[in-house]
Design an enzyme around this catalytic site. Structure first.
Site, PDB file in Angstrom:
ATOM      1  N   SER A  50       3.581 -11.394  -3.293  1.00  0.00           N
ATOM      2  CA  SER A  50       2.176 -11.765  -3.082  1.00  0.00           C
ATOM      3  C   SER A  50       1.879 -13.131  -3.687  1.00  0.00           C
ATOM      4  O   SER A  50       2.592 -13.616  -4.572  1.00  0.00           O
ATOM      5  CB  SER A  50       1.247 -10.721  -3.715  1.00  0.00           C
ATOM      6  OG  SER A  50       1.310 -10.825  -5.124  1.00  0.00           O
ATOM      7  N   ASP A  84       2.798 -11.919   0.904  1.00  0.00           N
ATOM      8  CA  ASP A  84       1.688 -10.965   0.973  1.00  0.00           C
ATOM      9  C   ASP A  84       0.399 -11.566   0.400  1.00  0.00           C
ATOM     10  O   ASP A  84       0.423 -12.285  -0.602  1.00  0.00           O
ATOM     11  CB  ASP A  84       2.093  -9.720   0.165  1.00  0.00           C
ATOM     12  CG  ASP A  84       1.169  -8.548   0.385  1.00  0.00           C
ATOM     13  OD1 ASP A  84       0.628  -8.415   1.492  1.00  0.00           O
ATOM     14  OD2 ASP A  84       1.006  -7.753  -0.566  1.00  0.00           O
ATOM     15  N   HIS A 210      -2.880  -0.892   3.559  1.00  0.00           N
ATOM     16  CA  HIS A 210      -2.766  -1.504   2.222  1.00  0.00           C
ATOM     17  C   HIS A 210      -3.241  -0.504   1.177  1.00  0.00           C
ATOM     18  O   HIS A 210      -3.885   0.492   1.503  1.00  0.00           O
ATOM     19  CB  HIS A 210      -3.612  -2.775   2.154  1.00  0.00           C
ATOM     20  CG  HIS A 210      -2.965  -3.964   2.769  1.00  0.00           C
ATOM     21  ND1 HIS A 210      -2.649  -5.105   2.071  1.00  0.00           N
ATOM     22  CD2 HIS A 210      -2.531  -4.183   4.034  1.00  0.00           C
ATOM     23  CE1 HIS A 210      -2.080  -5.984   2.872  1.00  0.00           C
ATOM     24  NE2 HIS A 210      -1.992  -5.459   4.086  1.00  0.00           N
ATOM     25  N   THR A 235       1.432  -0.918  -6.570  1.00  0.00           N
ATOM     26  CA  THR A 235       1.080  -0.377  -7.891  1.00  0.00           C
ATOM     27  C   THR A 235       1.981   0.785  -8.314  1.00  0.00           C
ATOM     28  O   THR A 235       2.334   0.892  -9.497  1.00  0.00           O
ATOM     29  CB  THR A 235      -0.400   0.067  -7.868  1.00  0.00           C
ATOM     30  OG1 THR A 235      -1.191  -1.085  -7.541  1.00  0.00           O
ATOM     31  CG2 THR A 235      -0.847   0.626  -9.195  1.00  0.00           C
TER      32      THR A 235
HETATM   33  O1  G3H Z   1      -0.494  -5.662  -0.245  1.00  0.00           O
HETATM   34  C1  G3H Z   1      -0.113  -4.849  -1.099  1.00  0.00           C
HETATM   35  C2  G3H Z   1      -0.521  -3.469  -1.048  1.00  0.00           C
HETATM   36  O2  G3H Z   1      -1.717  -3.310  -0.414  1.00  0.00           O
HETATM   37  C3  G3H Z   1      -0.305  -2.743  -2.326  1.00  0.00           C
HETATM   38  O3  G3H Z   1      -1.367  -1.935  -2.740  1.00  0.00           O
HETATM   39  O4  G3H Z   1      -0.714  -1.892  -5.126  1.00  0.00           O
HETATM   40  O5  G3H Z   1      -2.472  -0.395  -4.286  1.00  0.00           O
HETATM   41  O6  G3H Z   1      -0.106  -0.007  -3.619  1.00  0.00           O
HETATM   42  P1  G3H Z   1      -1.156  -0.983  -4.018  1.00  0.00           P
HETATM   43 ZN    ZN Z   2      -2.737  -5.291  -0.004  1.00  0.00          ZN
END
Ligand code: G3H
Ligand code: ZN
Length: 284
Positions: A50, A84, A210, A235
């Site tokens: 990201s 990302d 997401h 996460t």
């Molecule tokens: O773009 C990344 C994802 O949307 C990750 O989301 O960290 O809540 O799993 P998360």
């Molecule tokens: Zn995301």
């Protein structure tokens, strides 16, 4: 094997009525763990970095991207590299030179018209550079004077608006707001599966979920069944990584060699990836 284009993995998943998981890479250990987890599950995976992770590395894109690409190329399963949540076109332009085959351009904080204009411009540029482009439908509800993220609690993507957005921007995939929320450490999100099915009907490109870390296993499976072709998870890996570090240091507080606690952290992430891939691998 060589990196595989993201668009190819997503298209293949969508055609088979399955999904491809996209896991966020923050450190080299994440990349190694995701590749190991994918290999253990025998599943293709997207490794995504990201803009926030690039910022964490002092704005340096190449070191983590190239290391992640090298890890992927050493794997026996098909892996792709994706940028990302990029808001900065300058960063998007650098992606093409660093092994990425795709970008998620995130104009979600902009008002709807400006989101469309910026995303259409990003898609034109990306396609010219041979990149596949995912976008997020940003302002899909909420207060008119307070543009909200598509993933803010309570905000949902409208199917007709989503179809119009895709037509006007020319994006290759669309992230939609269906009840998940970023950065949840408890799996308590409740998805609107009827909405996913309506979006699947209305939108001609693959749909992306997401904020999947907060979604329980059954809802993840149902989301894939209803039409999600790319499932983003970040996460959950960080929860696993930090558990590995914390437990190791709690058990042996005198440790100073990072390998002694990063190793267990990496193992925790590998196991989490393998488990999530088994949850997501059921055919739709
Ligand atoms: O773009 C990344 C994802 O949307 C990750 O989301 O960290 O809540 O799993 P998360
Ligand atoms: Zn995301």
């Amino acid at each position: 094997m060589p990196l595989v284009p993201t668009g190819e993995l997503v298209a293949r998943a969508a055609a088979a009525r399955r999904c491809v998981a996209a896991f966020n890479v923050i450190t080299l250990e994440h990349a190694e763990a995701i590749a190991d987890g994918a290999q253990a599950a025998g599943r293709p995976v997207i490794l995504q970095i990201s803009e926030n992770a690039v910022r964490y590395h002092g704005g340096r894109l190449a070191p983590l991207a190239r290391a992640t690409a090298a890890v992927a190329e050493a794997s026996e399963v098909e892996l792709a590299l994706h940028l990302d949540h990029a808001t900065d076109m300058e960063l998007v332009r650098r992606a093409a030179d660093n092994g990425f085959s795709s970008v998620m351009f995130d104009a979600g904080a902009l008002p709807h018209d400006r989101n469309i204009a910026a995303t259409a411009e990003a898609a034109r540029w990306a396609h010219g550079a041979g990149l596949w482009l995912e976008a997020e439908l940003g302002y899909v509800g909420g207060k008119p004077d307070a543009p909200a993220s598509a993933h803010a609690a309570g905000v949902r993507t409208d199917p007709a608006e989503a179809a119009d957005y895709v037509a006007r921007t020319g994006v290759d995939a669309l992230a939609v707001a269906v009840g998940s929320s970023h950065a949840m450490t408890e799996r308590t999100a409740s998805l609107d599966h009827g909405l996913i099915a309506r979006l699947r009907e209305a939108v001609p490109v693959p749909l992306v979920l997401h904020g999947s870390s907060g979604v329980p296993d059954a809802d993840l499976r149902a989301a894939v069944e209803a039409g999600m072709a790319k499932v983003n998870i970040g996460t959950a890996l960080n929860v696993a990584f930090t558990r590995g570090v914390r437990d190791t240091l709690a058990a042996t507080p005198a440790l100073t060699d990072p390998r002694k606690y990063l190793g267990p952290a990496r193992t925790e992430v590998t196991e989490t990836v393998t488990t999530l891939l088994s949850v997501l691998s059921a055919p739709r």
